[in-house]
Each structure stands twice: as C-alpha cells, then as structure tokens.
Design an enzyme around this catalytic site. Structure first.
Site, PDB file in Angstrom:
ATOM      1  N   ARG A  30      50.038  18.640 -13.242  1.00  0.00           N
ATOM      2  CA  ARG A  30      51.098  17.727 -12.747  1.00  0.00           C
ATOM      3  C   ARG A  30      52.491  17.887 -13.312  1.00  0.00           C
ATOM      4  O   ARG A  30      52.616  18.572 -14.404  1.00  0.00           O
ATOM      5  CB  ARG A  30      50.655  16.095 -13.209  1.00  0.00           C
ATOM      6  CG  ARG A  30      49.428  15.598 -12.558  1.00  0.00           C
ATOM      7  CD  ARG A  30      49.890  15.431 -11.092  1.00  0.00           C
ATOM      8  NE  ARG A  30      48.706  14.807 -10.288  1.00  0.00           N
ATOM      9  CZ  ARG A  30      47.678  15.594  -9.449  1.00  0.00           C
ATOM     10  NH1 ARG A  30      47.885  16.775  -9.318  1.00  0.00           N
ATOM     11  NH2 ARG A  30      46.884  14.646  -8.921  1.00  0.00           N
ATOM     12  N   ASP A  42      52.845  24.884  -9.638  1.00  0.00           N
ATOM     13  CA  ASP A  42      52.410  24.766  -8.352  1.00  0.00           C
ATOM     14  C   ASP A  42      52.903  23.226  -8.440  1.00  0.00           C
ATOM     15  O   ASP A  42      52.540  22.613  -7.273  1.00  0.00           O
ATOM     16  CB  ASP A  42      50.772  24.819  -8.498  1.00  0.00           C
ATOM     17  CG  ASP A  42      50.033  24.229  -6.968  1.00  0.00           C
ATOM     18  OD1 ASP A  42      50.694  24.947  -6.127  1.00  0.00           O
ATOM     19  OD2 ASP A  42      49.338  23.665  -6.999  1.00  0.00           O
ATOM     20  N   GLU A 101      58.749  16.441  -7.439  1.00  0.00           N
ATOM     21  CA  GLU A 101      58.216  17.196  -6.094  1.00  0.00           C
ATOM     22  C   GLU A 101      58.129  16.211  -5.032  1.00  0.00           C
ATOM     23  O   GLU A 101      58.160  16.597  -3.759  1.00  0.00           O
ATOM     24  CB  GLU A 101      56.875  18.000  -6.137  1.00  0.00           C
ATOM     25  CG  GLU A 101      55.742  16.722  -6.455  1.00  0.00           C
ATOM     26  CD  GLU A 101      54.299  17.426  -6.865  1.00  0.00           C
ATOM     27  OE1 GLU A 101      54.286  18.235  -7.621  1.00  0.00           O
ATOM     28  OE2 GLU A 101      53.314  17.254  -6.395  1.00  0.00           O
ATOM     29  N   HIS A 145      52.308  22.665  -4.547  1.00  0.00           N
ATOM     30  CA  HIS A 145      51.171  21.855  -4.901  1.00  0.00           C
ATOM     31  C   HIS A 145      50.055  22.249  -3.942  1.00  0.00           C
ATOM     32  O   HIS A 145      49.371  21.239  -3.183  1.00  0.00           O
ATOM     33  CB  HIS A 145      51.496  20.244  -4.638  1.00  0.00           C
ATOM     34  CG  HIS A 145      50.590  19.488  -5.818  1.00  0.00           C
ATOM     35  ND1 HIS A 145      51.350  18.341  -6.262  1.00  0.00           N
ATOM     36  CD2 HIS A 145      49.185  19.644  -6.134  1.00  0.00           C
ATOM     37  CE1 HIS A 145      50.254  17.915  -6.806  1.00  0.00           C
ATOM     38  NE2 HIS A 145      48.916  18.548  -6.620  1.00  0.00           N
TER      39      HIS A 145
HETATM   40  P1  NAD Z   1      39.006  16.625 -16.151  1.00  0.00           P
HETATM   41  O1  NAD Z   1      39.408  15.230 -16.448  1.00  0.00           O
HETATM   42  O2  NAD Z   1      37.959  17.532 -15.613  1.00  0.00           O
HETATM   43  O3  NAD Z   1      39.750  17.566 -17.597  1.00  0.00           O
HETATM   44  C1  NAD Z   1      41.194  17.198 -17.894  1.00  0.00           C
HETATM   45  C2  NAD Z   1      40.949  17.857 -19.498  1.00  0.00           C
HETATM   46  O4  NAD Z   1      42.140  17.383 -19.955  1.00  0.00           O
HETATM   47  C3  NAD Z   1      39.722  16.931 -20.168  1.00  0.00           C
HETATM   48  O5  NAD Z   1      39.024  17.752 -20.864  1.00  0.00           O
HETATM   49  C4  NAD Z   1      40.465  16.161 -21.132  1.00  0.00           C
HETATM   50  O6  NAD Z   1      39.937  15.834 -22.463  1.00  0.00           O
HETATM   51  C5  NAD Z   1      41.767  16.718 -21.501  1.00  0.00           C
HETATM   52  N1  NAD Z   1      43.075  16.075 -21.968  1.00  0.00           N
HETATM   53  C6  NAD Z   1      43.349  14.627 -21.876  1.00  0.00           C
HETATM   54  N2  NAD Z   1      44.217  14.329 -22.563  1.00  0.00           N
HETATM   55  C7  NAD Z   1      44.702  15.707 -23.313  1.00  0.00           C
HETATM   56  C8  NAD Z   1      45.619  16.166 -24.385  1.00  0.00           C
HETATM   57  N3  NAD Z   1      46.692  15.160 -24.424  1.00  0.00           N
HETATM   58  N4  NAD Z   1      45.761  17.438 -24.350  1.00  0.00           N
HETATM   59  C9  NAD Z   1      44.984  18.310 -24.000  1.00  0.00           C
HETATM   60  N5  NAD Z   1      43.913  18.121 -23.066  1.00  0.00           N
HETATM   61  C10 NAD Z   1      43.801  16.781 -22.763  1.00  0.00           C
HETATM   62  O7  NAD Z   1      40.403  17.274 -14.842  1.00  0.00           O
HETATM   63  P2  NAD Z   1      40.440  18.480 -13.946  1.00  0.00           P
HETATM   64  O8  NAD Z   1      39.658  18.157 -12.787  1.00  0.00           O
HETATM   65  O9  NAD Z   1      40.044  19.565 -14.814  1.00  0.00           O
HETATM   66  O10 NAD Z   1      41.879  18.533 -13.540  1.00  0.00           O
HETATM   67  C11 NAD Z   1      43.143  18.551 -14.471  1.00  0.00           C
HETATM   68  C12 NAD Z   1      44.296  18.131 -13.887  1.00  0.00           C
HETATM   69  O11 NAD Z   1      44.482  19.072 -12.594  1.00  0.00           O
HETATM   70  C13 NAD Z   1      44.350  16.817 -13.252  1.00  0.00           C
HETATM   71  O12 NAD Z   1      44.842  15.877 -13.982  1.00  0.00           O
HETATM   72  C14 NAD Z   1      44.986  17.079 -12.046  1.00  0.00           C
HETATM   73  O13 NAD Z   1      46.505  16.291 -12.229  1.00  0.00           O
HETATM   74  C15 NAD Z   1      45.604  18.430 -11.590  1.00  0.00           C
HETATM   75  N6  NAD Z   1      44.996  18.924 -10.325  1.00  0.00           N
HETATM   76  C16 NAD Z   1      45.890  19.610  -9.742  1.00  0.00           C
HETATM   77  C17 NAD Z   1      45.563  20.042  -8.401  1.00  0.00           C
HETATM   78  C18 NAD Z   1      46.610  21.109  -7.726  1.00  0.00           C
HETATM   79  O14 NAD Z   1      46.335  21.320  -6.456  1.00  0.00           O
HETATM   80  N7  NAD Z   1      47.542  21.508  -8.220  1.00  0.00           N
HETATM   81  C19 NAD Z   1      44.273  19.863  -7.942  1.00  0.00           C
HETATM   82  C20 NAD Z   1      43.479  19.133  -8.611  1.00  0.00           C
HETATM   83  C21 NAD Z   1      43.631  18.680 -10.122  1.00  0.00           C
END
Ligand code: NAD
Length: 339
Positions: free
Chosen positions: A242, A266, A271, A303
């Site tokens: 994000r 990305d 954005e 994105h």
């Molecule tokens: P997820 O919930 O499976 O994993 C997120 C991880 O971050 C978890 O292990 C959590 O414990 C950890 N976390 C929380 N707070 C933290 C901190 N302060 N420091 C370090 N780690 C921390 O989520 P995911 O499915 O792996 O997705 C991750 C992110 O990717 C989402 O939050 C979303 O914003 C983003 N995303 C982007 C796209 C894209 O098209 N660019 C697509 C899907 C998701």
C-alpha cells in the site's frame, strides 16, 4: 436453516468498475444478485448513486470513510463488499457503529502479486525496460545496463503473510538469503530457511527490501527518512503493498543522493484518481509522482500486481459468494471487523 434473506435479490451498486471487472463479475454472478456497474469511485460526492441499493461493492481506492458510511446507512445499504484484501480505505469502526458489515476477498492470488514483485526486482536489476526501448531504437549498446546476480544477495521481507511467503519462496529459489520482520512469525516461511530479525537489522543488511505488511497506523510511513538512513547505500526498495507505507518525498530525496539505488512501486501514496486512469492526454498535477517517474532507476506500475486472469476470477467468485452468504444467512465468514 430457513432461508429468510434469499427471497430478496441483493441489489448491488458496484463502484469503480472497468470493463474487465464487469466481465468477470457478470460471469461469476449466476445467482439472483442485481449488479449495477458504475465507473465512478465511491466518494462523498458520488455516494447518492447508491440510493436504493442494499449492497455496495468497492475496490482499493474507493473512499469508504465515516461520512460515506453514514450516508450509505441512511440510504438503506446493508453491506459493503470489498473486491480486494486490504481494507485500509474503510472506516471499520464507523461501519460497525452503523451496523454495516464489511466483507472482503482475503486471498485471491498471493502468487500473482509475488510474481509481479519479483518482476519489478528483476526489471530494475537487469533493466529490461531500458533494453526494450534501446533495441527498438537500434541501440545495442550495454552502457548503463549493468546488473547484479540475485544469488547470494540478502532480501529483507517486511510482512510474511500470504504474499510475503510467496515472495520468500521465489527469491529463495534464486539463491537469495532471506530475512524478515513481522509481528507474527510464519512457520511455513521459517521452514524455507528465513530468519526473523529486528527491523533495524533488516534495514542495515538487506540489499533488497520488499514490503508486504498491511497499511495500519503502526505501518504508515514505515519507510521514512529515519528508516532509509539505516539502509545500505544503493539498496533496492519494492512496495507492492500500500502506498502510504512509504514516505514518497523521503524516497525521492534518497534517490537523488544515491542512497536508494532502485525503486519499484506498484502503489503510491496519492494514487487515487491517477492509477487505473488513462491520463496520457492530460496534465498530471502530482509533481512528486512525475519526479519519481523521471528517475531511470525507478519503475512504477499502476497497482497492477493483482492483475491476472486467475485473480480476477477469484475476486469475482468470492465477492459473489460473500453477497450470497450474507443474503442467505445475514452473516459472512469473510467479514472484517474493527480490531
Ligand atoms: P496477510 O494478512 O496475509 O499478511 C500481512 C502480514 O503482515 C501478516 O503476516 C502480518 O502479521 C504482517 N504485519 C502486520 N503488521 C506488521 C508490521 N507492523 N510489521 C511487519 N509485518 C506486519 O496479507 P497479504 O495477503 O500477504 O497482503 C499483504 C498486503 O498486500 C495487503 O495488506 C495489501 O495491502 C497488499 N496487496 C496489494 C496488492 C496489489 O495489487 N498491489 C494485491 C493484494 C494485496
């Protein structure tokens, strides 16, 4: 269980849709939901469009804040269905206070997002984007295209959830050594040989840093000047999570003085209203974004890390399932609640 809800079709206002969203959602909607597609983003200015709809369906850059939610509640909205995993654009506390459940698509294609992430790494490293333009222009010189071997480099992964784990798998296959920071350990990732470290160590020793944690108050501007100062000179920074995880202004300054050697984004702090739009015939007013784009060692995608056929299908199917489940039972397993 007696089906009390399904006699009433879920009239759903689907905001911020592009032709591909409509195609996949229509294909997935074999049930009775009445989907009405709107091109507009959901904002305080456009919320009145949703009058008379029992559900709204939104994406990453729709504005689902307290003002919008209050208006939705007054208009009779019963549920907000996100077509994404992240929910940082929703005021969950306001939604809970108004009794509007918020449902999401928790995982649609972590592998696809991870592949895009590694694509950014390889492109920045081996400069495919520059080589592509050069050879099309008859320029076969290699000056300025020097890369490095991924094998043996240290990759720091911040957030080892679903996407982070897939990134760990991919870079481990390249022979990188992987360290990570997370508030929760992932035993699957540890089995791959990853080592959890303090954030300060991750900043200090990583050659490549990649962000996969959610946007929360605690992670807003996780990468700021203080963090960048701790990093190796010439570090590669990748953000497919994000935009506001990264202080874009601090990163721009670090690119200018060479502290950051490569930047792959990305997602971008500002954005909304830019990404997903064709602005090629318009004046782009975001000077910071334009400055970032001007660096030869910066690669920005709009994105699109999620944007695979498999992911669009999974998003559409889960969104329809979420609406059906809520319609039939009044609840949904994919509800996301304020913590
Ligand atoms: P997820 O919930 O499976 O994993 C997120 C991880 O971050 C978890 O292990 C959590 O414990 C950890 N976390 C929380 N707070 C933290 C901190 N302060 N420091 C370090 N780690 C921390 O989520 P995911 O499915 O792996 O997705 C991750 C992110 O990717 C989402 O939050 C979303 O914003 C983003 N995303 C982007 C796209 C894209 O098209 N660019 C697509 C899907 C998701």
């Amino acid at each position: 269980m007696q089906n009390l809800f399904s006699r009433y079709p879920m009239k759903t206002a689907v905001f911020y849709t592009k032709p591909y969203d409509r195609e996949f959602l229509q294909k997935a909607n074999q049930g009775p939901h009445q989907l009405t597609f709107f091109e507009s983003r959901l904002t305080p200015e456009t919320v009145s469009i949703a009058k008379g709809f029992s559900a709204v369906c939104v994406f990453v850059n729709d504005q689902v804040d307290a003002v919008v939610l209050e208006e939705l509640a007054k208009q009779g909205c019963k549920i907000v269905a996100l077509r994404c995993a992240g929910y940082n654009n929703v005021d969950l506390k306001a939604a809970a206070a108004l009794g509007i459940p918020v449902v999401r698509v928790p995982a649609y294609s972590p592998a696809g997002v991870a592949e895009h992430t590694v694509g950014l790494m390889l492109t920045l490293n081996r400069k495919f984007h520059r080589a592509y333009n050069r050879t099309r222009d008859g320029n076969f010189s290699l000056d300025g295209l020097l890369g490095f071997n991924m094998r043996g480099k240290t990759v720091g992964v911040i957030g080892t959830g679903k996407i982070g784990l897939e990134v760990v798998r991919l870079v481990t296959a390249f022979g990188c050594s992987v360290i990570a920071s997370d508030t929760h350990r992932n035993s699957e990732a540890e089995k791959l040989g990853l080592r959890y470290v303090e954030l300060s160590e991750l900043f200090r020793v990583s050659d490549i840093i990649t962000l996969h944690c959610p946007l929360l108050p605690a992670t807003h501007h996780l990468i700021d000047k203080g963090a960048i100062d701790q990093m190796k000179k010439g570090v590669m920074l990748i953000n497919t999570s994000r935009g506001p995880l990264v202080d874009a202004r601090a990163v721009k300054n670090a690119l200018k003085d060479g502290k950051i050697g490569y930047l792959g984004l990305d997602v971008y702090e500002e954005e909304e209203g830019i990404f997903y739009e064709n602005l090629s015939g318009k004046i782009i007013e975001d000077d910071l974004l334009l400055r970032l784009i001007s660096f030869h060692n910066v690669l920005i995608t709009s994105h699109q890390a999620f944007f695979t056929k498999e992911a669009l299908q999974a998003i559409a199917e889960t969104t329809i399932q979420n609406l059906t489940e809520f319609e039939e039972t009044g609840a949904c397993a994919n509800e996301v609640k304020a913590s």
